[in-house]
Scaffold this active site. Structure first.
Site, mmCIF file in Angstrom:
data_model
loop_
_atom_site.group_PDB
_atom_site.id
_atom_site.type_symbol
_atom_site.label_atom_id
_atom_site.label_comp_id
_atom_site.label_asym_id
_atom_site.label_seq_id
_atom_site.Cartn_x
_atom_site.Cartn_y
_atom_site.Cartn_z
ATOM 1 N N GLY A 63 43.006 32.364 34.984
ATOM 2 C CA GLY A 63 43.086 31.808 36.332
ATOM 3 C C GLY A 63 44.289 32.216 37.162
ATOM 4 N N MET B 114 33.127 35.142 33.788
ATOM 5 C CA MET B 114 32.512 36.012 32.793
ATOM 6 C C MET B 114 31.002 35.821 32.620
ATOM 7 S SD MET B 114 35.109 37.705 32.059
ATOM 8 C CE MET B 114 34.786 38.636 30.590
ATOM 9 N N ARG B 115 30.352 35.365 33.639
ATOM 10 C CA ARG B 115 28.896 35.241 33.587
ATOM 11 C C ARG B 115 28.298 36.098 34.690
ATOM 12 N NH1 ARG B 115 27.747 34.053 29.158
ATOM 13 N NH2 ARG B 115 27.932 31.977 28.286
ATOM 14 N N ILE B 116 27.127 36.631 34.422
ATOM 15 C CA ILE B 116 26.468 37.411 35.469
ATOM 16 C C ILE B 116 25.574 36.471 36.271
ATOM 17 C CG2 ILE B 116 24.806 39.270 35.888
ATOM 18 C CD1 ILE B 116 26.032 40.705 33.474
ATOM 19 N N LEU B 117 25.778 36.457 37.572
ATOM 20 C CA LEU B 117 24.975 35.577 38.430
ATOM 21 C C LEU B 117 23.568 36.153 38.548
ATOM 22 C CD1 LEU B 117 27.616 35.097 41.283
ATOM 23 C CD2 LEU B 117 27.031 33.449 39.511
ATOM 24 N N ASN C 110 34.052 39.354 44.545
ATOM 25 C CA ASN C 110 34.598 39.414 43.181
ATOM 26 C C ASN C 110 35.788 40.365 43.156
ATOM 27 O OD1 ASN C 110 34.666 39.139 40.291
ATOM 28 N ND2 ASN C 110 33.623 41.125 40.128
ATOM 29 N N HIS D 114 37.728 43.073 40.589
ATOM 30 C CA HIS D 114 37.485 43.831 39.363
ATOM 31 C C HIS D 114 38.687 44.747 39.088
ATOM 32 C CE1 HIS D 114 35.072 45.647 36.234
ATOM 33 N NE2 HIS D 114 35.520 46.820 36.636
ATOM 34 N N GLU E 61 46.175 42.888 42.058
ATOM 35 C CA GLU E 61 45.029 42.016 42.357
ATOM 36 C C GLU E 61 45.475 40.851 43.232
ATOM 37 O OE1 GLU E 61 42.607 40.759 39.053
ATOM 38 O OE2 GLU E 61 42.850 42.649 38.018
HETATM 39 C C1 GRF Z 1 41.206 39.980 36.369
HETATM 40 O O1 GRF Z 1 41.702 41.172 35.853
HETATM 41 C C2 GRF Z 1 40.010 40.221 37.250
HETATM 42 O O2 GRF Z 1 40.054 41.433 37.930
HETATM 43 C C3 GRF Z 1 38.874 40.246 36.242
HETATM 44 O O3 GRF Z 1 39.222 39.262 35.305
HETATM 45 C C4 GRF Z 1 40.638 39.080 35.281
HETATM 46 C C5 GRF Z 1 40.885 37.639 35.551
HETATM 47 O O4 GRF Z 1 42.238 37.302 35.451
HETATM 48 N N1 GRF Z 1 37.607 40.051 36.888
HETATM 49 P P1 GRF Z 1 42.724 35.836 35.830
HETATM 50 O O5 GRF Z 1 41.874 34.854 35.029
HETATM 51 O O6 GRF Z 1 42.543 35.657 37.298
HETATM 52 O O7 GRF Z 1 44.162 35.795 35.415
#
Ligand code: GRF
Length: 191
Positions: free
Chosen positions: A19, A94-97, A111, A113, A178
């Site tokens: 998170g 971690m789920r595919i919608l 999202n 990535h 990110e």
């Molecule tokens: C991040 O690297 C994001 O790009 C990917 O999952 C990770 C999540 O990190 N989808 P966090 O839970 O926000 O620290």
């Protein structure tokens, strides 16, 4: 900097793990410039560490742990409708919608990535990037469509891979980026 003048868009963030992006988005959402307010955090994992950030800020939390996302999505959609959620940010979800879900929120789910999409869709990106001796990697914020990590790109940040980078170091460096681009991408969506 532009100040967002309209009513903030009621947003849900979906997480599964640490998170750090949720924490970052919560901080962003509290700024005047932010077009979104985070009104709900959804997790498919009740032990997700990131839920502590929602608790700390007293943001409502919803947790369903069904193995099949499709079995709970109707319930979830009903709640999102009831709460008038208009925008969804996936942040390490971690789920595919399912298509059914995405259709209802068409163009309203984004999202983040950890790769330079369209390269390295899916999991384990840093390991694959290093194994392929890439010179660059990065992160991408994109709209979510029916194909994994394939929706229209909103914003991307490229970084150079250092000789000393390993998976852990790269993960840390990419996460820092990110946290910079996710809020910028949201501003771009609503500009
Ligand atoms: C991040 O690297 C994001 O790009 C990917 O999952 C990770 C999540 O990190 N989808 P966090 O839970 O926000 O620290």
């Amino acid at each position: 900097m532009k100040r967002f003048s309209g009513k903030k868009i009621s947003t849900a963030v979906f997480i599964s793990g640490k998170g750090s992006n949720l924490k970052n988005l919560i901080n962003f959402s509290k700024k005047k410039i932010s077009p979104i307010s985070i009104d709900l955090v959804f997790s498919n994992n009740k032990n997700a560490i990131g839920l502590k950030y929602a608790k700390r800020e007293k943001i409502d939390i919803l947790c369903y742990e069904n193995k099949r996302f499709s079995t709970l999505e109707k319930k979830l959609l009903r709640i999102l409708r009831e709460r008038k959620i208009k925008f969804i940010c996936l942040a390490g979800f971690m789920r595919i919608l399912t298509n059914y879900f995405i259709k209802e929120f068409k163009g309203k789910i984004i999202n983040i990535h950890p790769s330079l999409l369209p390269k390295y869709k899916g999991l384990d990106t840093h390991r694959r990037v290093l194994e392929n001796n890439e010179f660059y990697t990065g992160c991408t914020v994109h709209f979510v469509n029916h194909k994994l990590d394939s929706g229209k790109i909103i914003l991307q940040k490229k970084i150079k891979i250092n000789k000393k980078d390993n998976i852990k170091k790269l993960n840390k460096r990419v996460l820092l980026e990110e946290h910079k681009i996710y809020p910028k991408a949201i501003l771009k969506v609503f500009s």
